[in-house]
Design an enzyme around this catalytic site. Structure first.
Site, PDB file in Angstrom:
ATOM      1  N   THR A  70      -0.864  -7.669  20.779  1.00  2.70           N
ATOM      2  CA  THR A  70      -1.557  -7.147  21.952  1.00  2.70           C
ATOM      3  C   THR A  70      -1.979  -8.317  22.826  1.00  2.70           C
ATOM      4  OG1 THR A  70      -3.274  -5.619  22.681  1.00  2.70           O
ATOM      5  CG2 THR A  70      -3.803  -6.934  20.721  1.00  2.70           C
ATOM      6  N   LYS A  74       2.003 -10.366  24.318  1.00  7.75           N
ATOM      7  CA  LYS A  74       3.169  -9.470  24.386  1.00  7.75           C
ATOM      8  C   LYS A  74       4.417 -10.111  25.007  1.00  7.75           C
ATOM      9  CE  LYS A  74       0.670  -5.081  24.443  1.00  7.75           C
ATOM     10  NZ  LYS A  74       0.486  -3.789  25.111  1.00  7.75           N
ATOM     11  N   ASN A  95       5.554  -5.358  21.828  1.00  2.00           N
ATOM     12  CA  ASN A  95       4.243  -5.101  21.193  1.00  2.00           C
ATOM     13  C   ASN A  95       4.388  -4.794  19.713  1.00  2.00           C
ATOM     14  OD1 ASN A  95       5.284  -2.498  21.272  1.00  2.00           O
ATOM     15  ND2 ASN A  95       3.260  -1.592  21.512  1.00  2.00           N
ATOM     16  N   ASP A 110       5.082   0.966  23.324  1.00  4.03           N
ATOM     17  CA  ASP A 110       4.101   1.571  24.241  1.00  4.03           C
ATOM     18  C   ASP A 110       4.733   2.700  25.060  1.00  4.03           C
ATOM     19  OD1 ASP A 110       1.872   0.076  23.574  1.00  4.03           O
ATOM     20  OD2 ASP A 110       2.230  -1.452  25.106  1.00  4.03           O
ATOM     21  N   ALA A 134       0.496  -1.264  37.604  1.00  4.30           N
ATOM     22  CA  ALA A 134       1.762  -1.991  37.480  1.00  4.30           C
ATOM     23  C   ALA A 134       1.633  -3.118  36.457  1.00  4.30           C
ATOM     24  CB  ALA A 134       2.172  -2.557  38.841  1.00  4.30           C
ATOM     25  N   GLY A 135       0.691  -2.984  35.501  1.00  7.51           N
ATOM     26  CA  GLY A 135       0.509  -4.008  34.466  1.00  7.51           C
ATOM     27  C   GLY A 135       1.474  -3.790  33.299  1.00  7.51           C
ATOM     28  N   GLY A 251      -4.865   9.273  26.305  1.00  6.49           N
ATOM     29  CA  GLY A 251      -4.353   8.007  25.783  1.00  6.49           C
ATOM     30  C   GLY A 251      -4.262   7.953  24.266  1.00  6.49           C
TER      31      GLY A 251
END
Ligand code: NDP
Length: 287
Positions: A70, A74, A95, A110, A134-135, A251
């Site tokens: 994490t 990554k 990840n 992910d 946009a991460g 989530g």
């Protein structure tokens, strides 16, 4: 005849990150191992950026079955791997690492975890998506949605540079159509949108009162509103969408589903029970 000796050697897996103390993955993976009858461990390990190479070597030397990576590892971890899955290469981040016969394989679970959550409700084929953010999480989600047949992805992001970068990645790596919209004021998706996805960190603990600048007013009743925030699972976005009568995906679903894929990779295809994993997380987050 002598009794067989008990086996004190456990299968080892881990999460490498920094900071990592608040990462709840251990609390969902270890109960899953137990329910599968596996005497395995999942350790939460603080690895400073300058120690990542040594940590990866150490995992290999100690016979780890694999590990998650994490923040902030990554992208950096890719340098130390023998192979990447095609999706991880397109996403440009890993990840989840599986170690088999001394070789390290990098995967990105992910986006696949997110995809699985969506597929429990609808097909992704032809879907029109609004992706807020946009991460790293957005990158994985965008590439997997596009590879699974989403027809159009509108990337909405505060930083123009990152937004354009993701738009280019989608164009270069997939055949989905895409557009970037700089996030100014409240973004208003129209009624043709099938999925609205918050992949920003807005609403993550402790900023639980934060409200994301998106209007749900024009969405069709079939649209699904999704959030990547695992803590708390019931963000303001999830509440607002439910109040508007829309279906929601929180989530925790993504977190559980990416964990399922990781366990399957490390155990050569043994499937854990996602209900056990979700229940452990719900107990922690009070969902
Ligand atoms: P990054 O730091 O890579 O990206 C953060 C994104 O959020 C960027 O697009 C950033 O925009 C945006 N953002 C943050 N604050 C604001 C704000 N105030 N206004 C507008 N935009 C904002 O983080 P990640 O992509 O790695 O993680 C994002 C979230 O996803 C985290 O909350 C993480 O917990 C969650 N996550 C959940 C997973 C799950 O399994 N459920 C798995 C992985 C991540 P900008 O580019 O402008 O800075």
């Amino acid at each position: 005849m002598a009794k067989p000796s008990p086996n004190f050697l456990q299968g080892l897996t881990a999460c490498f990150g920094f900071p990592v103390a608040e990462n709840p993955t251990q609390a969902m993976i270890e109960p899953a191992y137990k329910a599968m009858g596996l005497d395995w461990r999942y350790l939460t390990i603080e690895v400073l950026p300058e120690n990542l190479a040594e940590a990866v070597k150490g995992a290999k030397a100690m016979g780890f079955r694999g590990f998650n990576c994490t923040i902030p590892h990554k992208v950096e971890v890719m340098k130390y791997l023998d192979e990447l899955t095609p999706a991880a290469a397109k996403i440009g981040a890993v990840n989840c690492v599986a170690i088999k016969n001394g070789k390290l394989l990098g995967e990105n679970t992910d986006g696949k975890g997110f995809l699985q959550s969506v597929r429990e409700h609808r097909s992704v084929e032809g879907a029109k998506v609004v992706l807020l953010g946009a991460g790293g999480a957005a990158r994985a989600i965008a590439v997997e949605l596009a590879l699974a047949g989403a027809s159009h992805i509108t990337v909405v992001n505060r930083s123009v540079e990152r937004g354009l970068e993701l738009e280019k990645r989608i164009q270069d790596q997939t055949s989905a159509k895409t557009a970037f919209v700089p996030w100014q004021g409240t973004f208003v998706p129209d009624k043709s949108v099938d999925l609205v996805v918050n992949s920003t960190s807005i609403g993550l603990f402790p900023d639980v009162d934060a409200r994301i600048a998106v209007s749900l007013d024009q969405l069709s009743d079939d649209c699904i509103v999704c959030d990547v925030i695992p803590n708390p699972p019931k963000t303001n976005l999830m509440r607002d969408a439910q109040a508007r009568g829309l279906r929601t995906l929180d989530g925790l679903g993504m977190l559980v589903n990416q964990g399922v894929i990781g366990i399957e990779l490390w155990t050569d295809g043994q499937s854990p029970d996602p209900k056990v994993m979700r229940a452990s997380l719900e107990a922690i987050f009070g969902a």
